[in-house]
Design a protein around this motif. Structure first.
Motif, PDB file in Angstrom:
ATOM      1  N   SER A  93       0.848  -1.177   0.000  1.00  0.00           N
ATOM      2  CA  SER A  93       0.000   0.000   0.000  1.00  0.00           C
ATOM      3  C   SER A  93       0.882   1.224   0.000  1.00  0.00           C
ATOM      4  O   SER A  93       1.657   1.457   0.893  1.00  0.00           O
ATOM      5  CB  SER A  93      -0.865   0.012   1.238  1.00  0.00           C
ATOM      6  N   ASP A  94       0.732   1.979  -1.008  1.00  0.00           N
ATOM      7  CA  ASP A  94       1.573   3.146  -1.177  1.00  0.00           C
ATOM      8  C   ASP A  94       0.919   4.322  -0.466  1.00  0.00           C
ATOM      9  O   ASP A  94      -0.270   4.375  -0.249  1.00  0.00           O
ATOM     10  CB  ASP A  94       1.682   3.421  -2.667  1.00  0.00           C
ATOM     11  N   GLN A 115       0.014   8.019  -0.739  1.00  0.00           N
ATOM     12  CA  GLN A 115      -0.143   9.014  -1.775  1.00  0.00           C
ATOM     13  C   GLN A 115      -0.714  10.281  -1.178  1.00  0.00           C
ATOM     14  O   GLN A 115      -1.869  10.305  -0.790  1.00  0.00           O
ATOM     15  CB  GLN A 115      -1.077   8.464  -2.847  1.00  0.00           C
ATOM     16  N   GLU A 151      -3.639  10.766   1.773  1.00  0.00           N
ATOM     17  CA  GLU A 151      -3.714   9.519   2.534  1.00  0.00           C
ATOM     18  C   GLU A 151      -3.532   9.873   3.987  1.00  0.00           C
ATOM     19  O   GLU A 151      -2.584  10.541   4.376  1.00  0.00           O
ATOM     20  CB  GLU A 151      -2.624   8.541   2.116  1.00  0.00           C
ATOM     21  N   GLN A 206       1.174  -7.553  -3.517  1.00  0.00           N
ATOM     22  CA  GLN A 206      -0.034  -6.839  -3.894  1.00  0.00           C
ATOM     23  C   GLN A 206       0.029  -5.397  -3.430  1.00  0.00           C
ATOM     24  O   GLN A 206       0.607  -5.098  -2.397  1.00  0.00           O
ATOM     25  CB  GLN A 206      -1.185  -7.553  -3.196  1.00  0.00           C
ATOM     26  N   THR A 248      -2.347  -1.462  -3.723  1.00  0.00           N
ATOM     27  CA  THR A 248      -3.463  -0.688  -4.262  1.00  0.00           C
ATOM     28  C   THR A 248      -3.199   0.798  -4.091  1.00  0.00           C
ATOM     29  O   THR A 248      -2.531   1.227  -3.157  1.00  0.00           O
ATOM     30  CB  THR A 248      -4.802  -1.059  -3.607  1.00  0.00           C
ATOM     31  N   ASP A 249      -3.696   1.560  -4.998  1.00  0.00           N
ATOM     32  CA  ASP A 249      -3.560   3.011  -4.994  1.00  0.00           C
ATOM     33  C   ASP A 249      -4.729   3.605  -5.731  1.00  0.00           C
ATOM     34  O   ASP A 249      -5.109   3.098  -6.783  1.00  0.00           O
ATOM     35  CB  ASP A 249      -2.306   3.430  -5.765  1.00  0.00           C
ATOM     36  N   PHE A 250      -5.287   4.660  -5.210  1.00  0.00           N
ATOM     37  CA  PHE A 250      -6.258   5.415  -6.004  1.00  0.00           C
ATOM     38  C   PHE A 250      -6.188   6.867  -5.578  1.00  0.00           C
ATOM     39  O   PHE A 250      -5.814   7.177  -4.456  1.00  0.00           O
ATOM     40  CB  PHE A 250      -7.680   4.861  -5.869  1.00  0.00           C
ATOM     41  N   TYR A 292      -7.164  11.259  -7.054  1.00  0.00           N
ATOM     42  CA  TYR A 292      -7.997  12.153  -7.853  1.00  0.00           C
ATOM     43  C   TYR A 292      -7.181  12.682  -9.029  1.00  0.00           C
ATOM     44  O   TYR A 292      -5.968  12.799  -8.919  1.00  0.00           O
ATOM     45  CB  TYR A 292      -8.503  13.290  -6.974  1.00  0.00           C
ATOM     46  N   LEU A 338      -6.725  -4.808 -11.344  1.00  0.00           N
ATOM     47  CA  LEU A 338      -8.115  -4.381 -11.228  1.00  0.00           C
ATOM     48  C   LEU A 338      -8.140  -2.853 -11.311  1.00  0.00           C
ATOM     49  O   LEU A 338      -7.218  -2.194 -10.847  1.00  0.00           O
ATOM     50  CB  LEU A 338      -8.707  -4.829  -9.892  1.00  0.00           C
ATOM     51  N   MET A 339      -9.180  -2.323 -11.887  1.00  0.00           N
ATOM     52  CA  MET A 339      -9.299  -0.866 -11.990  1.00  0.00           C
ATOM     53  C   MET A 339     -10.353  -0.369 -11.004  1.00  0.00           C
ATOM     54  O   MET A 339     -11.424  -0.963 -10.894  1.00  0.00           O
ATOM     55  CB  MET A 339      -9.705  -0.481 -13.419  1.00  0.00           C
ATOM     56  N   LEU A 340     -10.040   0.683 -10.287  1.00  0.00           N
ATOM     57  CA  LEU A 340     -10.990   1.314  -9.377  1.00  0.00           C
ATOM     58  C   LEU A 340     -11.334   2.686  -9.951  1.00  0.00           C
ATOM     59  O   LEU A 340     -10.441   3.483 -10.219  1.00  0.00           O
ATOM     60  CB  LEU A 340     -10.365   1.490  -7.984  1.00  0.00           C
ATOM     61  N   ILE A 389     -12.432   9.454  -9.228  1.00  0.00           N
ATOM     62  CA  ILE A 389     -11.359   8.682  -8.605  1.00  0.00           C
ATOM     63  C   ILE A 389     -10.829   7.732  -9.666  1.00  0.00           C
ATOM     64  O   ILE A 389     -11.602   7.185 -10.452  1.00  0.00           O
ATOM     65  CB  ILE A 389     -11.879   7.861  -7.405  1.00  0.00           C
ATOM     66  N   VAL A 423      -5.529  -2.028  -8.450  1.00  0.00           N
ATOM     67  CA  VAL A 423      -4.950  -3.041  -7.571  1.00  0.00           C
ATOM     68  C   VAL A 423      -4.063  -3.918  -8.445  1.00  0.00           C
ATOM     69  O   VAL A 423      -4.539  -4.493  -9.423  1.00  0.00           O
ATOM     70  CB  VAL A 423      -6.033  -3.927  -6.928  1.00  0.00           C
TER      71      VAL A 423
END
Lengths: 373, 373
Positions: free
Chosen positions: A1-2, A4, A17, A53, A55-57, A59, A92-94, A140, A144
């Motif tokens: 988990s980055d 951001q 974050e 693994q 994940t990042d999301f 704006y 996967l795309m969020l 957003i 993942v």
């Protein structure tokens, strides 16, 4: 988990974050990495394999939806690349679509953003197999990335030794460039920086930042193996210093990181100074999005690493003509004996990284300047 | 990737999945499942293993943050359970904190939500090792569940044959219950339904819905193996009919699904009728959140499946006292020869599922009624 941290985007979004969370599971064989570094590493029940693994999301922070999609994907993959992983088994795309968009905006913007994301995933040798999309006040975009690795496929970020040097694979200054680009339309902001930069230069710096953010760190990940890297992280929301400190904390040996040089997109240091040390760029605390890898390399390997980065044209991965061709890398500091901390020397050398030509690999068939809000 | 349609929550949020996207990667050995079903299945490069993965996130729809965390986690895991997978190797948490919350609200609500999510993950035998948190106008909660499986660990959702029966493992009506609970405070809404239900009953139905949504479908997943299930999906945003149709499309054989019975939380059918067929509950189109599994079982096994569901107290997984103890399951229809579609018969039998006692496993040490906005 980055981790951001956000940039104040033109549309008023700010991504930040605010916490890291989670706990390690039961003890098991193999290396395990939980909260705090770029990816999590989970030993599997099968044949010495590990699940890695991230994940990042966030704006949107650039106006071009296609490039924003590419940047989001590059940013997700970067957490794997920081561990020397060059393959990704699944993406996967969020997504969230802004409620404020009308049908036309939505039909224009979202497919481009998804396409940019997919194109970058493809350049990374993976593909998007699913995800989720919701409605939200703000757009957003994120993802993942998951890979199942054998022990030799990844490099745990904890093996730096005194005598190593620090290498950085993208210039700093993306936050300053993105914000300066927005300030061209805000007189009271623009007046503060117009003495040190022209609008043409801001536009070029913005294009340069966008190109860098959209570039995959995959070549760097491959070269980490070739040149025996001891540890690495990617530079994002906490800036070069924050991520250097974070990496230092993870080390098995009593080491400290000392940063001597700051490669920065040309003129961004001047803007930061003109604005009264904007974002702490020269202190190393300015957020980066999809920044470079910060790598601890044996001293005798570092120069060759940098030379191959520049020469590679992604060739080490059998690719040619990826968006990040002609990437540079810089030796920016040293690893010495110390108590797992990182610092920047008093008067670091600022390396002004010139703008390259404008996008050679511009996205096909779209105007490239649609509003994302 | 699950399809989650939204409910209009008390705080004004509405979550709506608006698209499915993605493409399958290069052909490879082993079964592969991309867009369209609950999880993606990616054959790995290692020893016949498959990577199975799903993500889901949405907006709060109940007021209790702890229960909301549990529901979000149960909803993510449910996509794995629908494939008969009982283990999860890794869970990432996706969160956004509402900007509109003050410090006190935030410090009260977010830890409870995270704790609920973690507790449900632990009940599912996994743990949260990372994730990301951002600021957003609305609260978001969700996750990413990942497992690496051997071929026998999962059941591809494509093996239904004529003669099978359809079993459902949770009652329908969560959307109606959640909305009715909100309408108690909105006179013009309440007036439409008050002739058929009391406020006490609405409160009980809401508690029942919350308990069901927070219940893991893990026992059902384990029993799918024991009773030789041929295919399954979980019932969420598209309602029972939407998900039945979706599952029917995936079948290898020429089958059709015919639904005869609709088990519905008591009085929710009456509310739906009183409101002028609210949400299409009786047509099978009302959204469910973290609904039950819809399973195609050999006819001779189905009754025993239902009996063991009721008796299990999660014992098949070596657990005792999980939040979903005393779950029921119902035979709701049949699989006949047909062209991969699903329908509900003209006048389906409504099974009124009574309210259980109020939460026996109430979350420890918190008031349980904090606003999530």
């Amino acid at each position: 988990s980055d981790r951001q941290a956000g940039q104040d985007g033109r549309t008023g979004e700010s991504g930040e974050e605010t916490s890291e969370f989670g706990q390690l599971g039961p003890v098991s064989h193999g290396p395990r990495l939980g909260i705090g570094m770029d990816s999590c590493v989970i030993p599997l029940r099968h044949g010495g394999l590990s699940l890695i693994q991230t994940t990042d999301f966030f704006y949107p922070l650039v106006e071009d939806p296609y490039m924003m999609g590419r940047i989001a994907c590059a940013n997700v993959l970067s957490d794997l690349y920081a561990m020397g992983i060059t393959e990704c088994d699944n993406m996967l795309m969020l997504l969230s679509i802004s409620q404020k968009m009308n049908d036309k905006e939505r039909e224009h913007v979202m497919p481009l953003m998804m396409r940019g994301f997919r194109d970058a995933a493809e350049e990374g040798g993976t593909s998007v197999t699913g995800g989720q999309t919701v409605m939200n006040p703000w757009i957003i975009v994120g993802g993942v990335a998951t890979v199942v690795c054998q022990p030799n496929d990844f490099i745990m970020p904890d093996g730096a030794i005194p005598g190593d040097v620090l290498v950085l694979t993208k210039p700093l200054g993306t936050q300053v460039a993105v914000n300066a680009h927005q300030w061209m339309d805000i007189p009271e902001k623009w007046n503060k920086i117009k003495l040190v930069i022209s609008k043409e230069e801001v536009e070029q710096a913005y294009q340069e930042a966008m190109l860098n953010m959209a570039t995959l760190n995959r070549t760097a990940a491959a070269l980490m193996h070739k040149f025996n890297a001891h540890a690495a992280t990617d530079v994002t929301g906490f800036g070069i210093l924050g991520h250097a400190q974070n990496l230092a904390k993870q080390q098995r040996n009593d080491v400290a990181f000392v940063i001597h040089n700051l490669p920065i997109i040309a003129k961004m240091a001047a803007i930061s100074k003109a604005g009264g040390n904007l974002f702490g760029l020269l202190q190393g605390t300015s957020s980066e999005t999809s920044g470079g890898l910060l790598i601890c390399l044996p001293r005798e390997q570092a120069a060759r690493f940098c030379a191959e980065m520049k020469a590679s044209r992604s060739s080490s991965l059998g690719q040619d003509g990826g968006i990040g061709d002609g990437q540079q890398a810089w030796i920016i500091g040293i690893v010495e004996k110390g108590n797992r901390c990182a610092r920047i020397i008093d008067k670091p050398r600022i390396i002004e990284v010139p703008y390259r030509a404008l996008l050679r690999h511009s996205p096909p068939r779209h105007s490239g300047a649609a509003s994302t809000a």
